[in-house]
Every structure is written in C-alpha cells, then in structure tokens.
Design a protein around this motif. Sequence first.
Motif, mmCIF file in Angstrom:
data_model
loop_
_atom_site.group_PDB
_atom_site.id
_atom_site.type_symbol
_atom_site.label_atom_id
_atom_site.label_comp_id
_atom_site.label_asym_id
_atom_site.label_seq_id
_atom_site.Cartn_x
_atom_site.Cartn_y
_atom_site.Cartn_z
ATOM 1 N N ALA A 196 -3.340 -3.806 5.088
ATOM 2 C CA ALA A 196 -2.626 -2.766 4.346
ATOM 3 C C ALA A 196 -2.109 -3.306 3.013
ATOM 4 N N LEU A 197 -2.087 -2.439 2.008
ATOM 5 C CA LEU A 197 -1.535 -2.768 0.698
ATOM 6 C C LEU A 197 -0.105 -2.248 0.639
ATOM 7 N N LEU A 198 0.783 -3.013 0.007
ATOM 8 C CA LEU A 198 2.194 -2.646 -0.064
ATOM 9 C C LEU A 198 2.544 -2.066 -1.427
ATOM 10 N N TRP A 199 3.332 -0.970 -1.409
ATOM 11 C CA TRP A 199 3.886 -0.436 -2.644
ATOM 12 C C TRP A 199 5.331 -0.040 -2.397
ATOM 13 N N ASP A 200 6.065 0.108 -3.466
ATOM 14 C CA ASP A 200 7.466 0.526 -3.381
ATOM 15 C C ASP A 200 7.692 1.571 -4.468
ATOM 16 N N PRO A 201 7.413 2.837 -4.160
ATOM 17 C CA PRO A 201 7.543 3.880 -5.189
ATOM 18 C C PRO A 201 8.943 3.997 -5.760
ATOM 19 N N ASP A 202 9.963 3.713 -4.951
ATOM 20 C CA ASP A 202 11.334 3.821 -5.448
ATOM 21 C C ASP A 202 11.609 2.829 -6.569
ATOM 22 N N ARG A 203 10.919 1.707 -6.533
ATOM 23 C CA ARG A 203 11.079 0.682 -7.575
ATOM 24 C C ARG A 203 9.944 0.686 -8.592
ATOM 25 N N GLY A 204 8.994 1.599 -8.419
ATOM 26 C CA GLY A 204 7.868 1.661 -9.347
ATOM 27 C C GLY A 204 6.870 0.539 -9.166
ATOM 28 N N ALA A 205 6.839 -0.056 -7.971
ATOM 29 C CA ALA A 205 5.953 -1.197 -7.714
ATOM 30 C C ALA A 205 4.696 -0.741 -6.989
ATOM 31 N N ILE A 206 3.535 -1.127 -7.519
ATOM 32 C CA ILE A 206 2.262 -0.757 -6.909
ATOM 33 C C ILE A 206 1.245 -1.857 -7.216
ATOM 34 N N PRO A 207 0.414 -2.239 -6.253
ATOM 35 C CA PRO A 207 -0.517 -3.369 -6.453
ATOM 36 C C PRO A 207 -1.766 -2.949 -7.223
ATOM 37 N N ARG A 208 -1.650 -2.819 -8.533
ATOM 38 C CA ARG A 208 -2.748 -2.268 -9.332
ATOM 39 C C ARG A 208 -4.082 -2.979 -9.141
ATOM 40 N N PRO A 209 -4.150 -4.317 -9.207
ATOM 41 C CA PRO A 209 -5.475 -4.954 -9.065
ATOM 42 C C PRO A 209 -6.148 -4.637 -7.731
ATOM 43 N N ALA A 210 -5.366 -4.478 -6.678
ATOM 44 C CA ALA A 210 -5.933 -4.231 -5.352
ATOM 45 C C ALA A 210 -6.473 -2.815 -5.204
ATOM 46 N N LEU A 211 -6.184 -1.942 -6.162
ATOM 47 C CA LEU A 211 -6.655 -0.566 -6.095
ATOM 48 C C LEU A 211 -8.071 -0.411 -6.640
ATOM 49 N N GLU A 212 -8.605 -1.461 -7.262
ATOM 50 C CA GLU A 212 -9.949 -1.381 -7.834
ATOM 51 C C GLU A 212 -10.995 -1.185 -6.741
ATOM 52 N N GLY A 213 -11.954 -0.324 -7.029
ATOM 53 C CA GLY A 213 -13.147 -0.254 -6.210
ATOM 54 C C GLY A 213 -13.154 0.764 -5.099
ATOM 55 N N PHE A 214 -12.069 1.467 -4.879
ATOM 56 C CA PHE A 214 -12.092 2.507 -3.860
ATOM 57 C C PHE A 214 -12.883 3.711 -4.363
ATOM 58 N N ASP A 215 -13.642 4.293 -3.462
ATOM 59 C CA ASP A 215 -14.415 5.478 -3.822
ATOM 60 C C ASP A 215 -13.542 6.723 -3.818
ATOM 61 N N ALA A 216 -12.550 6.762 -2.912
ATOM 62 C CA ALA A 216 -11.692 7.940 -2.771
ATOM 63 C C ALA A 216 -10.282 7.502 -2.405
ATOM 64 N N VAL A 217 -9.304 8.274 -2.851
ATOM 65 C CA VAL A 217 -7.904 8.075 -2.481
ATOM 66 C C VAL A 217 -7.389 9.389 -1.914
ATOM 67 N N VAL A 218 -6.714 9.307 -0.765
ATOM 68 C CA VAL A 218 -6.087 10.481 -0.148
ATOM 69 C C VAL A 218 -4.584 10.234 -0.141
ATOM 70 N N HIS A 219 -3.880 11.047 -0.902
ATOM 71 C CA HIS A 219 -2.440 10.844 -1.113
ATOM 72 C C HIS A 219 -1.662 11.864 -0.293
ATOM 73 N N LEU A 220 -1.022 11.385 0.796
ATOM 74 C CA LEU A 220 -0.316 12.254 1.725
ATOM 75 C C LEU A 220 1.172 11.950 1.804
ATOM 76 N N ALA A 221 1.641 10.951 1.065
ATOM 77 C CA ALA A 221 3.021 10.497 1.211
ATOM 78 C C ALA A 221 4.017 11.561 0.753
ATOM 79 N N GLY A 222 5.131 11.650 1.465
ATOM 80 C CA GLY A 222 6.199 12.591 1.125
ATOM 81 C C GLY A 222 7.044 12.880 2.343
ATOM 82 N N GLU A 223 8.343 13.043 2.144
ATOM 83 C CA GLU A 223 9.234 13.311 3.266
ATOM 84 C C GLU A 223 8.990 14.696 3.854
ATOM 85 N N SER A 224 9.242 14.824 5.146
ATOM 86 C CA SER A 224 9.022 16.085 5.844
ATOM 87 C C SER A 224 9.941 17.181 5.314
ATOM 88 N N ILE A 225 9.344 18.332 5.049
ATOM 89 C CA ILE A 225 10.105 19.490 4.585
ATOM 90 C C ILE A 225 11.104 19.953 5.642
#
Length: 305
Positions: free
Chosen positions: A43-72
């Motif tokens: 797994a890759l680690l990120w910290d959205p609250d601090r604006g931290a994301i592992p940019r180099p490790a994101l290279e090469g993915f064919d698709a990204v599915v973004h589902l993160a978010g607190e429950s309504i």
Amino acid sequence: MTAAGVLITGASGLIGSALAPALEAGGARVSRLVRRPGADARALLWDPDRGAIPRPALEGFDAVVHLAGESIAAGRWTRARRARLLESRVGPTRLLCGALAELERPPRVLVSASAIGIYGDRGSEVLTEASPPGSGFLAALARDWEQATTVAEARGIRVVHLRIAPVFAARGGMLALLRLPFRLGLGGPLGSGRQWMSWIALEDLTAAIRHVIARDELAGAVNAAAPGAVTNAEFTRALARVLRRPAFLRVPAAALRIALGGMADEALLASARVEPRRLLEAGFSFRFPEVEPALRHALAGHSGP
C-alpha cells in the motif's frame, strides 16, 4: 478488465473493499492509497490533511478509482460535521488530481466518486446525467467534489464522475441502518413514503466501475443507480417482505428532523428518481435491476440483527 494497474483510495470502505478483489479477479494489479500502514505491505501512504502524497509512486497506473470520503450518514449534520464532510472530499480530490496531473505518465482514466445527492429533491422528475444540479447541502457538496477534478481533466485524463446511489450490501450501507428496526417490527415508510428512492446493489456497483474503466467513451457524469427506482413506500414493503416483518409504523417527517436535523430532509425525505442512462447506452447490464431481488440477494445468509 483490461487495466494493467489500478490504484484505489478509500479501499477499506464498503465499496473499496468489494472493488479490489473484483478487479483482481479480472486480472488487474491493484494498489491501495491509504492513510495508515496496514496488513498490505504494498500500500502507498498519503496524508491529505497535511497535503502529503507519494507523487513518484503514482507513475504508471492505468486507472485510479477515488472513493475516499467520510460517510454522509455517520452522524448528525452539525456545522462542524458539514465542514468535515466537505473537507474529506474536496481537499483530497484536489490533492490527488494535482499530483496525477504532474506525472510524466498519468493514468488514462480517473473514476472519482460523486453522489446522486447532486440532483437534490426533485419530486417525480426522471433524472439523467443531463439533468442540472439541484439545491441543498448535498447538491453543493457533490458539485464542489466534481469540480475538484478540473486539473486532471485539463491534463487530458479521462475523468468519470460516478454519481453513486445508496448501496445495498450485506454489511454496511443503508441496509445496516434499517435492518434492526425492521426486524423488531418497527419499520415503516419515512414521511409520506411518496418520495422516490434510487439505489444500487454492491455487485452492480463494482461491475459498473470496471465497465467505466474499460469504456473509453465514458467521461463526465455517469449515474451509478439501478434502473428500478421505487418510492419509499414500495421499498418499505419490499424490505418487509424480504425480512418477513410487518412495516406499518410510518415514521413522521417531523420526528426524523428532530433526530437527524438537515440530514433527514436531504438524505431520507428527498426524492430522487435517477436513471442510469449513460451506463445502459454503453452496454452495461445490471444483475439486479429490481429492488426486491436486490434486497433478497444482499440480505441472504446474513445472520446478524
């Protein structure tokens, strides 16, 4: 499934935890972008609250599915809670899309979660992807959430705003909230019961995500809702039949507003008759297009309350 590598955020949630194995079964190499270290050493680690994301490790993915978010539905909508719901969606989406846009090899597609709440309370109007947004907190939240992907679209990434309906699943989702009162004989229509409810089975949702990844013609808004929308009263009768329990106790709208505040009007009493027009036009076939078979499948073999 043709994607060589798929990155998922929100992979531990209801949808993500079902999606990852479905993608892997289709031959995809799945990685997870998570906030905390866990059992998955890849797994890759990120910290959205601090604006931290592992940019180099994101290279090469064919698709990204973004589902993160607190429950309504996780708590009453206080002012602080509304702010957190907004922050948990818009900020991380901007961070992720900004990072993807900077890559030398960005993904060809980003499937970014949104919600049918974007349409607001629309009575019996049939709502397609061409319908304009409605009003209210949920509509504004979903609109800002979708707009946060602009930088990825500008980079040439195909962005799909998947407008997800409430999900039928054996554990979690809306059925987890309703199962116990119905089993106790305390279930019934909410408010008038005439409001339209849209929904989707979890299996159909994961299949729809795989479908939109594979179909290059799908970009922009895509409704992830079964074609068999029903009124709340019809849903209540179907759930009562599946659970073999009575459902005569109508829950007054005033009582819901006292208990839940603004969430009652926008999440429970609002009417949304959503049609998955673009999925159907793109050849997607729902396994569970009707409400009662979908409920029976979701609740089959569930031994809990």
